[in-house]
Write an enzyme that holds these catalytic residues in place. Structure first.
Site, mmCIF file in Angstrom:
data_model
loop_
_atom_site.group_PDB
_atom_site.id
_atom_site.type_symbol
_atom_site.label_atom_id
_atom_site.label_comp_id
_atom_site.label_asym_id
_atom_site.label_seq_id
_atom_site.Cartn_x
_atom_site.Cartn_y
_atom_site.Cartn_z
ATOM 1 N N HIS A 1 -10.803 -13.853 8.970
ATOM 2 C CA HIS A 1 -9.595 -14.426 8.268
ATOM 3 C C HIS A 1 -9.957 -15.630 7.251
ATOM 4 C CE1 HIS A 1 -5.312 -15.130 8.064
ATOM 5 N NE2 HIS A 1 -5.624 -16.391 8.212
ATOM 6 N N TYR B 1 -8.918 -16.690 2.688
ATOM 7 C CA TYR B 1 -8.735 -17.971 2.037
ATOM 8 C C TYR B 1 -9.871 -18.386 1.236
ATOM 9 C CZ TYR B 1 -4.687 -18.146 4.937
ATOM 10 O OH TYR B 1 -3.337 -17.923 5.648
ATOM 11 N N HIS C 1 -0.396 -4.601 2.307
ATOM 12 C CA HIS C 1 -0.380 -6.079 2.581
ATOM 13 C C HIS C 1 -1.558 -6.528 1.940
ATOM 14 C CE1 HIS C 1 -0.501 -10.116 4.105
ATOM 15 N NE2 HIS C 1 -1.370 -10.035 4.513
ATOM 16 N N PHE C 2 -2.717 -6.059 2.190
ATOM 17 C CA PHE C 2 -4.065 -6.507 1.645
ATOM 18 C C PHE C 2 -3.997 -6.185 0.075
ATOM 19 C CE2 PHE C 2 -8.779 -5.918 2.193
ATOM 20 C CZ PHE C 2 -8.860 -7.390 2.952
ATOM 21 N N HIS C 3 -3.351 -5.321 -0.341
ATOM 22 C CA HIS C 3 -3.200 -5.021 -1.707
ATOM 23 C C HIS C 3 -2.395 -5.939 -2.559
ATOM 24 C CE1 HIS C 3 -5.754 -1.521 -0.991
ATOM 25 N NE2 HIS C 3 -6.120 -1.513 -2.071
ATOM 26 N N ARG D 1 -4.048 3.937 9.055
ATOM 27 C CA ARG D 1 -4.901 3.439 7.833
ATOM 28 C C ARG D 1 -6.258 3.744 8.553
ATOM 29 N NH1 ARG D 1 -6.606 -2.915 8.988
ATOM 30 N NH2 ARG D 1 -5.662 -2.915 11.272
ATOM 31 N N ARG D 2 -6.980 3.784 7.577
ATOM 32 C CA ARG D 2 -8.811 4.337 7.914
ATOM 33 C C ARG D 2 -8.736 5.731 8.268
ATOM 34 N NH1 ARG D 2 -8.584 -0.224 12.109
ATOM 35 N NH2 ARG D 2 -9.155 -2.114 11.039
#
Length: 563
Positions: A233, A237, A384-386, A449-450
């Site tokens: 996580h 950041y 979300h990641f993208h 996913r995956r």
């Protein structure tokens, strides 16, 4: 006396240091490596969305999970880490300087990271490390994969110590003065990175390497995942804070304004340091073996990071409005209309800022104890990641590249390259909107996913997913065109643009800003609070995981033989 020194510092900071050619070669080497990773990882991403569309089959000698691993590792770790370290070295060199010894250590950092990356990449491409970006046990990779990852971490630690030493040398020469804002931000980010990577280093060195070498027969799966997410996580950041550095201290200069508040910027970074690390359990909300009380505590700590995020949004839009009104643009939104939309150095990061609004909202859903159960392990998380990393962060990195690369190579950003950059930004925005939007919707419908499977035996759900998978393929194709354009722009800026002196934009602080309190630079206090929060959030959960560990898991050769 203290105020006097602060004022003197402000005046001195208007004359930033000059970056020598020897320095520029070091900084540029990291960034070149990052752009090579961008092309390779982007190509793997294109292949993934084409396969998932159900209308494209990979050659027999290419495994889907290998390209998925390449895409995640090369873009999520290699592109970001190399670009960030190169950019941060440039910021430190420009604000506090770099000695010959520090520069030599910088090269050592680069080569250790590069060798580690190549080792890991070879094992993945050879089909011996199809363990995905998270390399979850009991999937097992070749030992060279884990050793390569360890070298990347160690190389980055060298960069950490160089940056900290650069600031320490500067402070010794400027006693009683506040440090340059960008140098302060870099050292905060590297402190967060160093503390966070202790977790992944521990699991790789003490668990995965001995296990992959056959020295141990089993591995504590839950402990390995907990240590990974202790790192995983704050990694987000680590990606995001360099973008914030550009937003706070560089974008104001580009738009002809000034830094809204030095104190607010420093405080937001300190809060990110506090609340980015002790929150990894919110990635493990569905995993048994972790006490729900500690999961809930870390969810609460996760939501605390909203505070510095809102502080940053307030600071940026205050800068935009103040700058516009000083230029005479009145009305409710007059200042917004007259921002430099035709300057790609501003446009790309600004779109990144806007993408962080839905991206941040999605992050709140991911971290929510109840709503996480709906989207966990669905392709919503990939979408979300993208939005966050691949749009907010990457577009800001592109915006930085338009001035940093020509500054380091002694060239200029021409009008034609600027226009091409705007086109590239539009391609990226459109492609990512289509692809990420389709991922979010399919995730809400239960799409996993995956996984390379697109039909699941012709079920009704598969028919419902089909349109969204095709949209992902369309968006991914547009994105790959954007990657080709960006690589072309990089080559143009680095080798073929006209010779000249491109500005290294660093904003000054507003004249009437309050002096920054010196207590904001109480490093011992901030590190102590960070460690206390980590010990509070992780000591009992990790003790429980070790004490109550079930029998270890043996090697598991899925989806292909990895050992």
């Amino acid at each position: 006396m203290a105020v006097e020194k602060l004022v003197n510092y402000k005046q001195d900071n208007r004359l930033p240091l000059t970056i020598s050619k020897k320095e520029a070669r070091l900084y540029l080497s990291f960034i070149v490596f990052a752009f090579v990773a961008l092309f390779i990882g982007g190509l793997m991403g294109l292949l993934q969305v084409l396969v998932r569309s159900g209308h494209f089959t990979l050659p027999s000698w290419i495994d889907y999970y290998s390209i998925l691993t390449v895409h995640g590792v090369v873009l999520g770790l290699v592109l970001t880490t190399f670009f960030i370290i190169g950019f941060q070295f440039a910021l430190m060199g420009k604000t506090v300087g770099i000695s010959d010894r520090q520069r030599r250590l910088g090269w050592l950092s680069f080569w250790v990271m590069a060798i580690g990356t190549i080792m890991a990449a070879i094992t993945i491409l050879a089909g011996r490390a199809a363990v995905l970006y998270t390399f979850y046990a009991p999937l097992q990779a070749h030992p060279a994969f884990y050793i390569g990852l360890a070298l990347v971490v160690v190389g980055s630690w060298i960069a950490c110590f160089v940056n900290w030493h650069q600031l320490a040398v500067w402070k010794k020469k400027h006693p009683g003065e506040k440090s340059p804002l960008l140098a302060f931000m870099v050292c905060i980010n590297m402190a967060m990175w160093f503390i966070a990577t202790l977790g992944v280093a521990a699991t790789v060195l003490l668990q995965f390497i001995p296990w992959s070498l056959g020295w141990t027969a089993t591995i504590n799966v839950l402990l390995s995942r907990t240590l990974f997410w202790y790192f995983g996580h704050p990694l987000v950041y680590f990606w995001l804070l360099p973008a914030y550095m550009a937003w706070y201290a560089i974008i104001p200069k580009i738009i002809g304004g000034k830094l809204f508040s030095d104190s607010l910027a420093r405080l937001s970074f300190i809060l990110f340091l506090f609340f980015s690390i002790p929150v990894g359990l919110h990635h493990q909300l569905t995993e048994p073996g972790l006490d729900s009380t500690w999961k809930f505590i870390q969810v609460v700590l996760t939501f605390m990071v909203v505070i510095p995020s809102l502080m940053t949004a307030f600071s940026m839009f205050a800068t935009f409005e103040i700058t516009g009104r000083k230029k005479g643009f009145g009305g409710l939104f007059g200042w917004l209309k007259h921002l430099p939309w035709k300057d790609v150095r501003f446009l790309a990061p600004f779109i990144g800022m806007l993408a962080f609004i839905p991206g941040g909202a999605g992050g709140l859903i991911n971290a929510s104890y109840q709503m996480n159960s709906l989207i966990h392990n669905t392709i919503w998380v990939t979408g979300h990641f993208h939005l966050t990393v691949a749009t907010t962060v990457v577009l800001t990195f592109f915006g930085i590249s338009y001035w940093l690369i020509p500054h380091l190579t002694g060239r200029t950003l021409t009008k034609s390259i600027n226009r091409l950059g705007i086109i590239q930004t539009i391609f990226w925005t459109v492609g990512m909107t289509i692809m990420s939007g389709a991922m979010h919707i399919q995730g809400l419908l239960g799409g996993p996913r995956r996984s390379s499977y697109s039909d699941y035996g012709g079920s009704e759900q598969a028919a419902e997913w089909g349109a969204y998978q095709m949209a992902q393929a369309v968006g991914g194709t547009i994105l790959f065109i954007g990657i080709i354009l960006m690589v072309y722009i990089f080559i143009k800026l680095a080798f073929f643009a006209p010779k000249g002196n491109e500005e290294f934009p660093i904003a000054e602080e507003e004249e009437n800003a309050e002096p920054t309190p010196m207590w904001l630079e109480n490093w011992k206090l901030w590190i102590a609070i960070t460690i206390a929060l980590i010990l509070f959030a992780y000591t009992i959960p990790i003790f429980d995981v070790i004490q109550n560990a079930p029998p270890g898991s043996p090697t598991f050769d899925w989806p292909i033989g990895n050992s």
